[in-house]
Structure formats: structure tokens, C-alpha cells
Enzyme design. Sequence first.
Site, PDB file in Angstrom:
ATOM      1  N   ARG A 165       0.831  -1.211   0.000  1.00  0.00           N
ATOM      2  CA  ARG A 165       0.000   0.000   0.000  1.00  0.00           C
ATOM      3  C   ARG A 165       0.871   1.270   0.000  1.00  0.00           C
ATOM      4  O   ARG A 165       0.565   2.249   0.675  1.00  0.00           O
ATOM      5  CB  ARG A 165      -0.947   0.042   1.199  1.00  0.00           C
ATOM      6  N   SER A 239     -11.109  -0.277   3.006  1.00  0.00           N
ATOM      7  CA  SER A 239     -10.300  -0.485   4.216  1.00  0.00           C
ATOM      8  C   SER A 239      -9.735   0.863   4.675  1.00  0.00           C
ATOM      9  O   SER A 239      -9.027   1.515   3.914  1.00  0.00           O
ATOM     10  CB  SER A 239      -9.136  -1.422   3.928  1.00  0.00           C
ATOM     11  N   GLU A 336      -5.007   4.055   5.697  1.00  0.00           N
ATOM     12  CA  GLU A 336      -4.695   3.690   4.312  1.00  0.00           C
ATOM     13  C   GLU A 336      -5.299   4.770   3.391  1.00  0.00           C
ATOM     14  O   GLU A 336      -4.755   5.102   2.357  1.00  0.00           O
ATOM     15  CB  GLU A 336      -5.316   2.318   4.003  1.00  0.00           C
TER      16      GLU A 336
HETATM   17  C1  LIG Z   1     -15.568  -0.490  -1.079  1.00  0.00           C
HETATM   18  C2  LIG Z   1     -14.125  -0.249  -1.404  1.00  0.00           C
HETATM   19  C3  LIG Z   1     -13.248  -1.317  -1.503  1.00  0.00           C
HETATM   20  C4  LIG Z   1     -11.903  -1.107  -1.763  1.00  0.00           C
HETATM   21  N1  LIG Z   1     -11.067  -2.192  -1.868  1.00  0.00           N
HETATM   22  C5  LIG Z   1      -9.746  -2.021  -2.107  1.00  0.00           C
HETATM   23  C6  LIG Z   1      -8.872  -3.156  -2.217  1.00  0.00           C
HETATM   24  O1  LIG Z   1      -9.281  -4.295  -2.126  1.00  0.00           O
HETATM   25  N2  LIG Z   1      -7.563  -2.915  -2.433  1.00  0.00           N
HETATM   26  C7  LIG Z   1      -7.044  -1.658  -2.566  1.00  0.00           C
HETATM   27  O2  LIG Z   1      -5.841  -1.519  -2.770  1.00  0.00           O
HETATM   28  N3  LIG Z   1      -7.863  -0.571  -2.471  1.00  0.00           N
HETATM   29  C8  LIG Z   1      -9.186  -0.722  -2.251  1.00  0.00           C
HETATM   30  N4  LIG Z   1     -10.014   0.372  -2.146  1.00  0.00           N
HETATM   31  C9  LIG Z   1      -9.433   1.716  -2.217  1.00  0.00           C
HETATM   32  C10 LIG Z   1      -9.471   2.369  -3.620  1.00  0.00           C
HETATM   33  O3  LIG Z   1     -10.407   1.726  -4.435  1.00  0.00           O
HETATM   34  C11 LIG Z   1      -8.087   2.362  -4.296  1.00  0.00           C
HETATM   35  O4  LIG Z   1      -7.132   2.930  -3.453  1.00  0.00           O
HETATM   36  C12 LIG Z   1      -8.118   3.135  -5.620  1.00  0.00           C
HETATM   37  O5  LIG Z   1      -6.886   2.950  -6.309  1.00  0.00           O
HETATM   38  C13 LIG Z   1      -8.369   4.619  -5.435  1.00  0.00           C
HETATM   39  O6  LIG Z   1      -8.623   5.172  -6.703  1.00  0.00           O
HETATM   40  P1  LIG Z   1      -9.320   6.590  -6.870  1.00  0.00           P
HETATM   41  O7  LIG Z   1      -9.199   6.959  -8.321  1.00  0.00           O
HETATM   42  O8  LIG Z   1     -10.668   6.568  -6.309  1.00  0.00           O
HETATM   43  O9  LIG Z   1      -8.329   7.477  -5.998  1.00  0.00           O
HETATM   44  P2  LIG Z   1      -8.634   8.860  -5.273  1.00  0.00           P
HETATM   45  O10 LIG Z   1      -9.269   8.604  -3.953  1.00  0.00           O
HETATM   46  O11 LIG Z   1      -9.310   9.802  -6.180  1.00  0.00           O
HETATM   47  O12 LIG Z   1      -7.129   9.342  -5.032  1.00  0.00           O
HETATM   48  C14 LIG Z   1      -6.277   8.645  -4.165  1.00  0.00           C
HETATM   49  C15 LIG Z   1      -4.926   9.369  -4.103  1.00  0.00           C
HETATM   50  O13 LIG Z   1      -4.271   9.280  -5.354  1.00  0.00           O
HETATM   51  C16 LIG Z   1      -4.015  10.566  -5.906  1.00  0.00           C
HETATM   52  N5  LIG Z   1      -4.265  10.452  -7.345  1.00  0.00           N
HETATM   53  C17 LIG Z   1      -5.371   9.933  -7.938  1.00  0.00           C
HETATM   54  N6  LIG Z   1      -5.216   9.928  -9.279  1.00  0.00           N
HETATM   55  C18 LIG Z   1      -3.997  10.475  -9.530  1.00  0.00           C
HETATM   56  C19 LIG Z   1      -3.270  10.767 -10.734  1.00  0.00           C
HETATM   57  N7  LIG Z   1      -3.751  10.491 -11.955  1.00  0.00           N
HETATM   58  N8  LIG Z   1      -2.046  11.360 -10.613  1.00  0.00           N
HETATM   59  C20 LIG Z   1      -1.527  11.648  -9.398  1.00  0.00           C
HETATM   60  N9  LIG Z   1      -2.174  11.406  -8.233  1.00  0.00           N
HETATM   61  C21 LIG Z   1      -3.388  10.818  -8.304  1.00  0.00           C
HETATM   62  C22 LIG Z   1      -4.962  11.508  -5.193  1.00  0.00           C
HETATM   63  O14 LIG Z   1      -4.427  12.821  -5.152  1.00  0.00           O
HETATM   64  C23 LIG Z   1      -5.050  10.864  -3.806  1.00  0.00           C
HETATM   65  O15 LIG Z   1      -3.934  11.252  -3.041  1.00  0.00           O
HETATM   66  C24 LIG Z   1     -11.397   0.206  -1.929  1.00  0.00           C
HETATM   67  C25 LIG Z   1     -12.277   1.286  -1.848  1.00  0.00           C
HETATM   68  C26 LIG Z   1     -13.628   1.063  -1.613  1.00  0.00           C
HETATM   69  C27 LIG Z   1     -14.547   2.244  -1.526  1.00  0.00           C
END
Ligand SMILES: Cc1cc2nc3c(=O)[nH]c(=O)nc-3n(C[C@H](O)[C@H](O)[C@H](O)COP(=O)(O)OP(=O)(O)OC[C@H]3O[C@@H](n4cnc5c(N)ncnc54)[C@H](O)[C@@H]3O)c2cc1C
Length: 340
Positions: A165, A239, A336
Amino acid sequence: MLKIFKKHDLAPYLTMKVGAKAEYFAVLKNKADFFEALDFAKKKSLPIFILGGGSNTVIVKNIKALVLKNKIEGKKIKKENSREIYLEVMSGESWMRLVNYSVSQGFYGLENLASIYGTVGAAPIQNIGAYGAEFSQVFDSLIAYDLKTGREKIFSAKECELGYRDSIFKRKAKGKYFIYSLVLKLKKKAKLNLSYGAIGEEMKKRGIKNPEPKDVAQVVHQIRSSKLPNPAVLPNSGSFFKNPEIKNSVFLNLQKTYPEIPFFTSAKKGMIKIPAGWLIEKAGFKGKVFGPVGMYEWQALILVNYGGAKAWDIVKMIERVKKEVKKRFAIDLEAEVNII
Ligand SMILES: Cc1cc2nc3c(=O)[nH]c(=O)nc-3n(C[C@H](O)[C@H](O)[C@H](O)COP(=O)(O)OP(=O)(O)OC[C@H]3O[C@@H](n4cnc5c(N)ncnc54)[C@H](O)[C@@H]3O)c2cc1C
């Protein structure tokens, strides 16, 4: 021309549905939009904050920045040989859609990472992982733009320093780059990883003897849907805390008091990983609700907004959980989720 909004509410863009206001906000659809946004931020002397699907971000105070919601989509096969496919994917693509595409083509590598929310561009940030697989196993390289100078930089997998992570983008490169596109290395044939959790069992139940990537993705989807709250129904960020890694000697001491304590070996030498969900459950928070927020009744690791939560409710809940876990186990939980 890029449409830029002032004092824009961010709650609708976050799966936790708790938000604050961005000083300025825009949606990116292509590279030109990004460079226009960069010019705007420079003129206003404002930092830029990139938002993907908002599934790993909780915003607890107003942001004095230009927030850019990434919707730059698209993908293409960059090159392939008899064994591998190099797939180039734009960072605003939905991760779930990408996995669906990949398994529908019969490609191997993404099936265990099915049904993870968010965008492709956020996957390297915390090296997403689930069901025995990690993003790092399929990652080749990425293109990013410096958020101050606009200069392009290609990061190799090694340069991203992916860990549990974790990546360089959570440490020394935090908030410095816009990840624009990624190259993933997928396989045309590989051994499927069925060893984790209930995947193998479920395959047997379904009578599938020679599973394909799409079968694994379907099973993972089914297991996840039965365990995790759907953010569209119960807003959450998955998580909430990382599984803490503690020294072996500390673990052995804990095991004397809690012989049933679950654990995994860590990639770090001499360290043991403890499921944060178990610690939170043991600390009495599973299914516990405090006003509009609480820890999910089926999985104590998930902080849920049961309706109308404000940033303050989230902050208080995090403090409560961390304090009690520290008191009982002398372990510091680390979020996380990105808390802004
Ligand atoms: C129900 C649920 C289950 C989940 N299960 C898992 C799991 O099993 N495993 C896991 O690893 N995660 C899990 N997650 C967490 C999440 O899905 C991941 O971390 C995912 O990669 C986040 O993507 P996002 O685009 O929504 O990120 P965001 O929340 O929009 O951004 C996360 C971070 O990344 C940065 N960021 C985003 N895009 C960019 C970019 N293009 N360039 C630079 N910085 C950027 C943002 O500034 C922020 O700091 C889960 C979430 C939910 C709600």
C-alpha cells in the site's frame, strides 16, 4: 476551453460523501485541459490536487487549491509478442472497466484485482492489492507531468518504489505529479492464482475445472460484493487503516495474551503483519455506531458514513479507533485512506 468552478463542493466526488470545498475545481478530459489548468494554477499561485474516483480520499477541510477531477480515458495495445501484451491505459479510466476489458480479451494478470473502485491513475499511488495479487505484478511504467513545471517524466516500475500500500507517490513524490498514463504488462497464458481466500472453493462449487481469467474475476466480484458495503448505498472508502507491521519480538509477546491473533509474514525481514480489522474488532468497534458514522458490522476495518456525516465526525471516529487500539495493543494504526 476548460470550465473552472469556484468554491466547489467535493462531497459528490468522494465515495465517503463527506467533503469540503475546493477553492477552484475542473474536470480534465484530455491533455490540453491539464496544461490549461496548470497555467491557471500558476497565475493564481495555487497548488494542484488531483482527484480520481475519490474512493481512497477523505477531505476534512476546505482546500485552497485547484482540484482536478481526472476523466482522461482511453486504452490501446502498445506492443505484443507471443507471450505478453503491453497495454497503455489513460489514467482517468475506471479500474473496474479495465479489468472487465482485460478478462473479456482473455488476458491474464488483472483478474484477482477485479471490482476495486477508482481510476487507473491512482492504482500505483498505493499499489492496490487484493485476493493475493498486487498492482506491482502487472506494472511496467508510467508517464507523469510535474505539477509545477509541466515537465514530462517517465517512471519505470523500479523508480515507483512500490511496496505494501505504498509507493514513491506517497512519500518523496507526494502531490508532485499528475500521473497521465500507464503501461501494464499482461500475459496471454499464465497460472491463475486461486490460493487466496475462498476463490478455489467457489470455483469447485461452480464446477469450473479449467478456470479462465474471467471466471476468477467473477468469483472475486461475488466474494467482494458479499463482504464489502457498496459505497453507492453505504458511503465508505474501503479499508480505512493499513494492516500494521510489527517486530517479531513484539508479536510473540502479543501472542501470549492473544493466542488466537491472526498474522501474515511481511515482505520486511523480522516483521509480522497483523490484520487491522482484527485489532479494531477486538477493541470493540465492529458494528459500533457513533451518530452518523461507525465501523461496518461485517468488516470492522471499514468506516461507514451512515448518513449526513460531517468531516468532524470522521476525524473523531479515526481518533477514537486509533486511541483504543493503541491502548489495548500498543500498536499505532496508520490510515490507508488519504486524509486531506
Ligand atoms: C468499497 C471499497 C473497496 C476497496 N477495496 C480495495 C482493495 O481491495 N484494495 C485496494 O488496494 N484498495 C481498495 N479500495 C481503495 C481504492 O479503491 C483504491 O485505493 C483506488 O486505487 C483509489 O482510486 P481513486 O481513483 O478513487 O483514488 P482517489 O481517492 O481519487 O485518489 C487517491 C490518491 O491518489 C491521488 N491520485 C489519484 N489519481 C492520480 C493521478 N492520476 N495522478 C496523481 N495522483 C493521483 C490523489 O491525489 C489521492 O492522493 C477500496 C475502496 C472502496 C470504496
